[in-house]
Design an enzyme around this catalytic site. Structure first.
Site, short mmCIF file in Angstrom:
data_model
loop_
_atom_site.label_atom_id
_atom_site.label_comp_id
_atom_site.label_asym_id
_atom_site.label_seq_id
_atom_site.Cartn_x
_atom_site.Cartn_y
_atom_site.Cartn_z
N THR A 45 -11.95 -0.99 -6.91
CA THR A 45 -12.68 -0.68 -8.15
C THR A 45 -13.18 -1.93 -8.84
OG1 THR A 45 -11.46 1.38 -8.50
CG2 THR A 45 -12.44 0.36 -10.45
N TYR A 59 -18.30 6.01 -9.51
CA TYR A 59 -18.86 4.72 -9.11
C TYR A 59 -18.58 4.50 -7.62
CZ TYR A 59 -13.93 3.52 -9.63
OH TYR A 59 -12.57 3.52 -9.53
N SER A 93 -8.88 0.45 -1.30
CA SER A 93 -7.60 0.03 -0.75
C SER A 93 -7.05 1.00 0.28
CB SER A 93 -6.58 -0.17 -1.88
OG SER A 93 -6.39 1.04 -2.61
N THR A 124 -6.66 -0.34 -6.70
CA THR A 124 -5.34 -0.07 -7.28
C THR A 124 -4.62 1.11 -6.63
OG1 THR A 124 -6.32 1.35 -9.00
CG2 THR A 124 -6.01 -0.99 -9.53
N ASP A 125 -5.34 1.96 -5.88
CA ASP A 125 -4.70 3.16 -5.32
C ASP A 125 -3.48 2.82 -4.48
OD1 ASP A 125 -6.44 4.82 -6.60
OD2 ASP A 125 -7.58 5.40 -4.82
N LYS A 197 2.15 2.34 -9.43
CA LYS A 197 1.05 2.93 -10.18
C LYS A 197 1.51 4.27 -10.71
CE LYS A 197 -3.88 4.03 -9.99
NZ LYS A 197 -5.13 4.00 -9.21
N GLU A 325 26.78 4.16 8.84
CA GLU A 325 27.48 3.09 9.54
C GLU A 325 26.88 2.92 10.92
OE1 GLU A 325 31.63 3.79 9.72
OE2 GLU A 325 31.91 3.90 7.56
#
Length: 374
Positions: A45, A59, A93, A124-125, A197, A325
């Site tokens: 973005t 956009y 991303s 940012t995603d 986020k 374990e």
């Protein structure tokens, strides 16, 4: 009292480490001695273009070259750093593959050979996954700062220019040396391991839950309030994780998936992942990692096929502690989010199929705990 003194000494050492470099930088203002910062663009973005100045959500991301974004910050950015740019890619991303993540690590380490710090711009995603991958794989202990934006560069009130400028300022301060990768958005500095986020649209979307931010950037002031636990190992070879991707071929990157549990969840997703050749699966469980009976049965069957599981919680806070374990193929992922546990499990499986070794990495590298005690 002895324990208090030791902890005080540790915190004093951390402050000295981060503040000492900054003091030297502040003393030396000559242009020839400005810190060298490489800004590596991957799109997102922050590099987005809108049709109008009020298209805040509509956009095209990843359209503006990183050189132009940095150019828009001149001449002011020239006062704080000698900035160079690298165009690694220019897309959202979520469009990057793990193989490309591997290439990004190599690009960051290459940049850090000749620069004092690196800034990586991303969408940012999946920024938190970019950040944690770099945190685990970059070999240099120099600062690595990730930044981006919730609004494209071309709209009114965009957060992009301020975020990029502050990221460069944070990188130039070198106050996050040995911190690993950090994220800088909305004036806040967050550790790669803890940051998430939390909102699809708001600009204050990134936070670190109960751990809290590392610090803030207030105009020319970079204030660090806490440090990640890995600072304890600063200056030692053990600071680096075992995950040197230079020694991992792209063809050897494993397939790791995430299965989400919910009321009455079936086991079909786990079975399908195993049948499709998944090397590992992360379960995002209810509460402290609980999964449905059907999913649990499918997980048991999948472990018999050699699939390794990491158990996490879908709640967003709290931890799933490891109770296994030896070769028990279900590993507790502490308070890592499902998507970050996937990153750690993927890198672990790229190095070994020894579940005991993978468990040891999750219970050491995968936690945020300081290990020095009084």
């Amino acid at each position: 009292m002895r324990g208090i003194l030791r902890r005080t000494a540790l915190l004093t050492a951390v402050v000295a480490l981060t503040a000492g470099t900054a003091t030297a930088a502040e003393r030396d203002k000559s242009p020839a001695k400005r810190p060298k910062v490489a800004v590596i663009g991957t799109g997102g973005t922050i590099a987005g273009v809108s049709q109008s100045r009020v298209d805040f959500q509509d956009y095209q991301s990843g359209k503006i070259p990183i050189s132009e974004l940095v150019g828009d910050l001149k001449p002011e950015v020239n006062e704080i750093a000698d900035v160079s740019t690298v165009q690694f890619g220019n897309k959202g991303s979520g469009s990057y593959s793990i193989a490309e993540f591997r290439q990004l690590t190599l690009a960051v380490d290459k940049a850090l050979r000749t620069n004092d710090a690196a800034v990586v711009t991303t969408g940012t995603d999946t920024m938190e996954e970019f950040a944690y991958w770099l945190d685990l794989t970059v070999r240099s202990d120099k600062p690595v700062i990730l930044t981006g934006a919730m609004r494209p560069w071309t709209v009114l009130g965009t957060d992009g220019p301020a975020n990029l400028y502050n990221a460069i300022q944070l990188a130039a301060s070198r106050k996050t040396t040995c911190f690993g990768s950090v994220i800088m958005l909305n004036d806040e500095i967050q550790a790669a391991r803890e940051v998430r986020k939390t909102d699809a649209l708001r600009m204050d979307t990134f936070n670190s839950g109960a751990s809290g931010a590392l610090g803030v950037v207030d105009q020319e002031r970079v204030r660090i309030n806490r440090a990640p636990a890995r600072v304890e190992k600063c200056g030692r070879s053990s600071w680096r994780t075992p995950f040197d991707v230079g020694g991992i071929a792209e063809k050897d990157l494993p397939k790791v998936e995430i299965a989400f549990s919910y009321q009455g969840a079936g086991g079909e997703a786990v079975k399908a992942f195993a049948d499709a050749g998944a090397d590992g699966v992360v379960t995002a469980g209810t509460g402290a990692g609980g999964i449905s009976s059907s999913m649990s049965a499918a997980r048991t069957d999948a472990t018999k096929q050699g699939v390794v599981f990491a158990s996490t919680t879908r709640t967003g806070n709290g931890a799933v502690y490891d109770e296994g374990e030896g070769d028990d193929a279900v590993v507790g992922a502490a308070d890592l989010s499902p998507q970050k546990a996937r990153i750690l499990l993927l890198l672990s499986l790229a190095k070994t199929d020894d579940v005991a070794k993978i468990r040891s990495w999750f219970t050491t590298l995968g936690t945020a705990e300081f290990t020095k005690h009084g």
